[in-house]
Design a protein around this motif. Structure first.
Motif, PDB file in Angstrom:
ATOM      1  N   PRO A   5      43.415  46.359  67.858  1.00 13.47           N
ATOM      2  CA  PRO A   5      44.516  45.717  66.909  1.00 13.47           C
ATOM      3  C   PRO A   5      43.968  44.961  66.054  1.00 13.47           C
ATOM      4  N   SER A   6      44.827  45.290  64.790  1.00 11.91           N
ATOM      5  CA  SER A   6      44.306  44.623  63.638  1.00 11.91           C
ATOM      6  C   SER A   6      44.723  42.898  63.665  1.00 11.91           C
ATOM      7  N   LYS A   7      43.758  42.169  63.209  1.00 11.62           N
ATOM      8  CA  LYS A   7      43.869  40.875  63.190  1.00 11.62           C
ATOM      9  C   LYS A   7      44.655  40.428  61.861  1.00 11.62           C
ATOM     10  N   PRO A   8      45.629  39.190  61.863  1.00 11.00           N
ATOM     11  CA  PRO A   8      46.133  38.766  60.598  1.00 11.00           C
ATOM     12  C   PRO A   8      45.140  38.293  59.690  1.00 11.00           C
ATOM     13  N   PRO A   9      45.245  38.636  58.302  1.00  7.63           N
ATOM     14  CA  PRO A   9      44.171  38.128  57.434  1.00  7.63           C
ATOM     15  C   PRO A   9      44.119  36.573  57.487  1.00  7.63           C
ATOM     16  N   PHE A  10      42.981  36.119  57.124  1.00 12.18           N
ATOM     17  CA  PHE A  10      42.765  34.610  57.046  1.00 12.18           C
ATOM     18  C   PHE A  10      43.045  34.138  55.718  1.00 12.18           C
ATOM     19  N   TYR A  11      43.638  33.029  55.839  1.00 11.89           N
ATOM     20  CA  TYR A  11      43.981  32.291  54.591  1.00 11.89           C
ATOM     21  C   TYR A  11      43.927  30.678  54.638  1.00 11.89           C
ATOM     22  N   LEU A  12      43.122  30.176  53.618  1.00 11.00           N
ATOM     23  CA  LEU A  12      43.117  28.604  53.686  1.00 11.00           C
ATOM     24  C   LEU A  12      43.816  27.738  53.458  1.00 11.00           C
ATOM     25  N   ILE A  13      45.047  28.105  53.104  1.00 13.61           N
ATOM     26  CA  ILE A  13      46.188  27.697  53.159  1.00 13.61           C
ATOM     27  C   ILE A  13      47.526  28.531  53.653  1.00 13.61           C
ATOM     28  N   ASP A  14      47.958  28.180  54.831  1.00 14.79           N
ATOM     29  CA  ASP A  14      49.058  28.741  55.424  1.00 14.79           C
ATOM     30  C   ASP A  14      50.568  28.353  54.816  1.00 14.79           C
ATOM     31  N   THR A  15      50.819  28.975  53.851  1.00 22.12           N
ATOM     32  CA  THR A  15      51.869  28.941  53.001  1.00 22.12           C
ATOM     33  C   THR A  15      53.409  28.917  53.706  1.00 22.12           C
TER      34      THR A  15
END
Length: 111
Positions: A5-15
């Motif tokens: 299953p695809s992972k959610p993308p990685f973000y430095l800031i969780d807006t």
């Protein structure tokens, strides 16, 4: 071969966090990071200058340019019981769905 299953993308800031909702908070964060970048440029610190400028650009993009406020669901809508939807009735606001179901069963027994 099965696909993972695809992972959610990685973000430095969780807006999507409520902390970033006010515009003033987002502007202050970008201003502080830009100030840090200016300090590094003035002091001619090449390594930290590149890091600070890249971080300032990322913050400006994530918090100001491409920011989309998170969608907030109405808690009263989430409290509707499935049985009530079939009858066309909604659960009373502020009551637990099980309490509404118990009241409905009590009313059915009276009839």
């Amino acid at each position: 071969m099965s696909q993972k299953p695809s992972k959610p993308p990685f973000y430095l800031i969780d807006t999507s966090h409520s902390f970033y909702r006010p515009l003033s908070t987002r502007v202050i964060i970008v201003a502080v990071v830009c100030f840090w970048a200016v300090i590094e440029v003035i002091n001619e610190q090449g390594f930290f200058m590149i890091i600070a400028i890249a971080l300032a650009a990322y913050c400006a993009n994530a918090l100001l340019i491409s920011y989309r406020p998170p969608v907030v669901e109405d808690p009263a809508v989430a409290n509707v019981d499935e049985d009530d939807e079939e009858d066309g009735e909604e659960a009373p606001i502020g009551h637990d769905a099980t309490e509404a179901a118990e009241n409905k069963d009590a009313d059915d027994r009276k009839d």
